[in-house]
Design a protein around this motif. Structure first.
Motif: not given
Lengths: 169, 233
Positions: A136-143, B89-102
């Protein structure tokens, strides 16, 4: 009338005068630089935000700690809010890259980042091992750590282009 | 986030991954990259904005590892940098997406991987197979060379005394089929080897992307939960 000064003093004076001249030249360069003119056009709102940022950093510095690092941070006068704030060379490359990357693909990924954050927190996700409180904390920080849309598009386009062309040796 | 300044991301990554694996992510700044972003007389090469721009430039150039280096260095310097944190953050998410498809891609694109439950085991087994196959191919090649030489030497020439045309003809008759079968065997081994190499490349890519994602994930965690890592250092 030229005074009979020792050579060492003359040399010292020359160095001081050279430094002064350099300082004047630098000031002139800065003022005539187009970057300076651009910076002057920055909105009051941004200036206010930056002054708040500097105040915050001042507080951090007065609280002690790694003052050297903080003083480096203090030098940041302006935030990057659009492509135009990037360095000219990078601007050129980013604009070229954004023409090459599909806009639909970029927007799709931005929406997924926004709407499918929970994937990162799923059991197999990168933050899967966190407690629910931490998640929850991380999600808040991401925002909190959002950037202007144009910069988000720049970031995502660069990431997509890089991953699409990634070469593994 | 304030207390995070006491925990170094670089040290944390080194502790978690080990010195040799972490090394490539901790190379620091390349000042030639920074010089192109700032004027020569300004002393802000270490500022996070410039580091962000350098990281972005590295992504544009397709140098993901260097970009990760810069993100780590920049966030160690300025834990409050929204630009760097957002990029991370965006890199982590994009890599997560790529790894799910990989995983699906791996099964689709490879011949030797039927399920993705134990890729590490598959990787080691493919590496061993490649070694073995390269050895086999080299042995078969030397056999082939030997046979071809034997055939060539049996050929009568104007000056040869003991070599008869009929002997050569008989030799040719017996050796030719062996040579051609050996050649086709080598061809098929080479094809198999190429397939193994391409499968290994796919697995290595997945492992590498996982490593990148792990490093960036640690970076984000250190920024937000530094106290979790204080005891590890």
């Amino acid at each position: 009338m030229v005074k009979n000064l020792p050579v060492r003093t003359i040399k010292k004076n020359l160095i001081i005068n050279k430094d002064k001249l350099k300082a004047v030249e630098n000031t002139f360069d800065t003022y005539s630089d187009s970057k300076f003119e651009q910076k002057n056009k920055v909105s009051d709102q941004r200036k206010k935000a930056n002054s708040e940022l500097n105040d915050e950093i001042d507080k951090l510095i007065s609280s002690g700690g790694t003052s050297q690092k903080k003083s480096l941070v203090k030098k940041i006068a302006f935030e990057i809010e659009s492509i135009d704030d990037l360095s000219p060379e990078l601007q050129k490359n980013i604009k070229k890259l954004m023409n090459g990357v599909s806009k639909d693909e970029v927007n799709k990924l931005i929406n997924e980042i926004e709407n499918e954050k929970e994937k990162l927190f799923s059991d197999k996700g990168v933050f899967g091992k966190m407690s629910s409180g931490e998640k929850a904390t991380l999600e808040k920080k991401l925002e909190e750590y959002e950037v202007p849309k144009e910069i988000l598009e720049v970031n995502v386009s660069a990431i997509l282009s890089c991953l699409n062309n990634l070469v593994i040796d | 986030m304030k207390q995070s300044k006491t925990v170094s991301i670089q040290k944390t990554i080194q502790t978690i991954l080990g010195k040799s694996r972490a090394e490539k992510f901790l190379k620091g700044l390349d000042f030639t990259d920074m010089a192109s972003l700032t004027s020569s007389d300004s002393d802000i090469t270490s500022s996070s904005i410039n580091i962000y721009q350098a990281a972005l430039a590295k992504l544009v150039d397709g140098e993901l590892e260097k970009a990760i280096n810069y993100i780590i260095y920049g966030l160690d310097l300025d834990r409050e940098s929204k630009l760097l944190f957002n990029l991370c953050k965006n890199l982590v998410f994009t890599l997560e997406k790529q790894l799910n498809n990989s995983n699906t891609d791996l099964i689709k694109n490879t011949v030797n991987i039927k399920n993705t439950d134990n890729l590490e085991k598959d990787r080691n087994s493919i590496r061993n197979k490649i070694k073995e196959m390269e050895k086999n191919i080299s042995q078969e090649n030397s056999k082939l060379e030997k046979l071809e030489m034997e055939l060539f030497n049996s050929k009568p020439s104007f000056f040869s005394m003991n070599k008869l045309f009929i002997t050569h003809h008989l030799k040719k008759k017996s050796l030719k089929p062996r040579i051609s079968s050996l050649k086709s065997e080598i061809d098929s081994l080479n094809q198999e080897l190429e397939q193994l190499k391409s499968d290994l490349k796919e697995i290595e890519k997945k492992f590498l992307l996982e490593e990148y994602q792990k490093v960036l994930g640690i970076t984000m965690e250190v920024c937000i939960f530094p106290s979790r890592f204080q005891t590890k250092l």
